[in-house]
Motif scaffolding. Structure first.
Motif, PDB file in Angstrom:
ATOM      1  N   LYS A 434      37.066  -0.900  23.016  1.00 17.64           N
ATOM      2  CA  LYS A 434      37.450  -0.345  21.705  1.00 17.64           C
ATOM      3  C   LYS A 434      37.841   1.121  21.848  1.00 17.64           C
ATOM      4  N   THR A 438      41.674   2.643  21.279  1.00 18.20           N
ATOM      5  CA  THR A 438      41.872   3.660  20.238  1.00 18.20           C
ATOM      6  C   THR A 438      42.448   4.951  20.799  1.00 18.20           C
ATOM      7  N   LYS A 464      37.743 -10.878  20.212  1.00 12.02           N
ATOM      8  CA  LYS A 464      37.856 -11.364  18.840  1.00 12.02           C
ATOM      9  C   LYS A 464      36.517 -11.896  18.326  1.00 12.02           C
ATOM     10  N   VAL A 467      34.474  -8.637  17.612  1.00 12.72           N
ATOM     11  CA  VAL A 467      34.970  -7.644  16.634  1.00 12.72           C
ATOM     12  C   VAL A 467      35.642  -8.292  15.427  1.00 12.72           C
ATOM     13  N   CYS A 469      38.612  -9.531  15.359  1.00 15.18           N
ATOM     14  CA  CYS A 469      40.066  -9.333  15.392  1.00 15.18           C
ATOM     15  C   CYS A 469      40.510  -9.259  16.840  1.00 15.18           C
ATOM     16  N   TYR A 474      43.247  -4.657  16.619  1.00 14.84           N
ATOM     17  CA  TYR A 474      42.363  -3.496  16.595  1.00 14.84           C
ATOM     18  C   TYR A 474      43.134  -2.231  16.952  1.00 14.84           C
TER      19      TYR A 474
END
Length: 475
Positions: A434, A438, A464, A467, A469, A474
């Motif tokens: 993640k 990002t 998925k 999270v 998704c 994301y």
């Protein structure tokens, strides 16, 4: 007069031996003076009286009277002290007799100031062990009775013994009373019946007055006084059989014996080894089960003696203590205290309870150490995962690094962290993914490789699920 002065002196000294008589006379006859001295006159003064000599003589008489009175007081004090110490001396000398350190003949010959209630032959010894009821035990489980109760119990036992049979009663050790009883002539024919009747009377009286149960052991009847000590040992041995029969029984030595022709129970080595293994890994359920299994064969009265049961129990505990040293586990368990606790147990139930409490104390310490070690193992595992999550690692890799088995690591990790090792690794990888999605321009397959997934499609599936998704959504 009916008597002269010399006769008076003799009579006075006969009636009042501490009186000092001074004769004052005008007779210078030497024979008269000699007779006065023989009659124990203190001194002989010739008339006319010399005042200074008279005063000096009176002072000498006064000093001698005071000295003699002091000697009398000292003698009376010694006699009083002797009378007060007779109960203690009686118990001491009776103990010497019971333990064959003094013969009955020597006892009666050298200690005549004590009135011994024993004939010269036909003896039997009865040992009585106090078992206080649980509600009478002091806080902390102390089963010792007050001294006043001990004194009272001895008086009751002595009274009944002297009224029913005759003999001596002495306070033994470990809440025991010992009675040496005399049987003679026609009494010998029904001695056991009479003795059992007396023993029952003692039990009932002590229970009613002091709420205490008495277990009574009876030795064999012997004609010769030299065998008193043998009857005593038999009485003590009989008492030990309460481990099978329970408290409050009257046990005659001929009614309890080991069947030497049968199979004697050997030391349960296999059970000991299994117990040690279970202790080491902290398996509480199995330790309790094996401790009970260790005791279980001892219930077969006739194939093992109480002494051997306690010896086997001590052997087990000594083995455990030795293992604790090997395991570098420090527990304040003093050997002497352990021995006292084992020899003080009365029934098999008490013995089992003590062994279980002993094992439980060790289990607590083992569990504490395991918890400390487990925390260390888990910390090492987490550190290894954080440093190597980007690689293709498995539970086996992590466990090998921590130096414990994969199964043990899986168990303690789940118990302490609330999740499996793989779940922890997956969660860490997704969090790192993640962050990369990002804050970088890396492609999904590149992010997957960075966090330890060689298959980007599998990475997307796991992402998925975690999270809710896809990685692209994301991003």
């Amino acid at each position: 007069p009916e008597m002269d002065g010399l006769e008076l002196v003799a009579k006075v000294n006969e009636i009042l031996p501490y009186t000092k008589v001074i004769i004052m006379s005008g007779y210078k006859d030497f024979e008269y003076a000699q007779t006065a001295i023989r009659n124990k006159a203190f001194d002989y003064i010739l008339k006319p009286i010399d005042l200074e000599k008279m005063i000096s003589t009176l002072n000498k008489a006064k000093i001698q009277v005071e000295q003699e009175l002091m000697e009398v007081k000292d003698k009376q004090l010694l006699e009083k002290q002797l009378q007060e110490s007779i109960p203690v001396l009686r118990d001491r000398y009776m103990d010497y007799l019971l333990t064959d350190r003094l013969s009955l003949e020597e006892l009666k010959k050298h200690y005549t100031f004590i009135d011994w209630h024993l004939n010269d032959h036909d003896f039997i010894v009865m040992a009585m062990s106090l078992n206080p009821l649980e509600e009478n035990c002091t806080e902390g489980g102390n089963k010792h009775l007050p001294v006043t109760d001990i004194i009272g119990i001895k008086k009751v036992i002595t009274y009944i013994i002297n009224n029913d049979i005759g003999g001596e009663v002495v306070k033994g050790d470990r809440s025991k009373f010992i009675a040496i009883l005399n049987f003679a002539g026609n009494e010998k024919k029904d001695f056991l019946e009479r003795l059992l009747f007396t023993a029952k009377r003692i039990q009932n009286q002590i229970n009613n007055l002091y709420q205490v149960t008495l277990t009574i052991g009876i030795g064999r009847l012997y004609h010769d006084a030299s065998l008193i000590s043998k009857s005593y040992q038999e009485a003590l041995e009989a008492i030990e059989y309460q481990i099978f029969l329970g408290k409050g029984e009257i046990i005659y030595i001929d009614d309890v014996s080991v069947d030497t022709g049968g199979a004697f129970i050997s030391y349960p080595v296999i059970k000991e080894n299994e117990l040690i293994t279970s202790l080491k890994i902290g398996d509480e359920v199995r330790v309790k089960e094996l401790t009970r299994d260790f005791i279980s064969p001892f219930q077969q009265q006739g194939q093992i003696t109480p002494e051997v049961i306690k010896s086997y129990s001590l052997q087990l505990l000594y083995t455990v203590l030795k293992k604790l040293v090997e395991w570098n586990l420090k527990i304040d368990l003093r050997r002497k205290m352990i021995e006292e606790n084992i020899y003080n147990v009365v029934t098999l139930e008490e013995l089992e309870d003590y062994l279980l409490s002993f094992m439980e104390e060790i289990l607590v310490k083992i569990k504490e150490r395991q918890e400390n070690h487990n925390c260390c193992y888990i910390q090492k595992a987490c550190k290894y995962i954080r440093e190597n999550y980007s690689k293709d690692i498995s539970l086996l890799n992590i466990a090998n690094n921590v130096r414990i088995t994969p199964q043990y690591l899986a168990n303690i990790f789940k118990e302490e962290m609330g999740k499996t090792v793989i779940c922890y690794l997956t969660a860490l990888r997704i969090e790192k993914a993640k962050d990369l999605l990002t804050n970088t321009d890396l492609k999904v397959y590149q992010v997957a490789e960075k966090v330890g997934y060689q298959d980007s499609r599998y990475f997307s599936k796991v992402f998925k699920k975690q999270v809710n998704c896809t990685p692209n959504e994301y991003k």
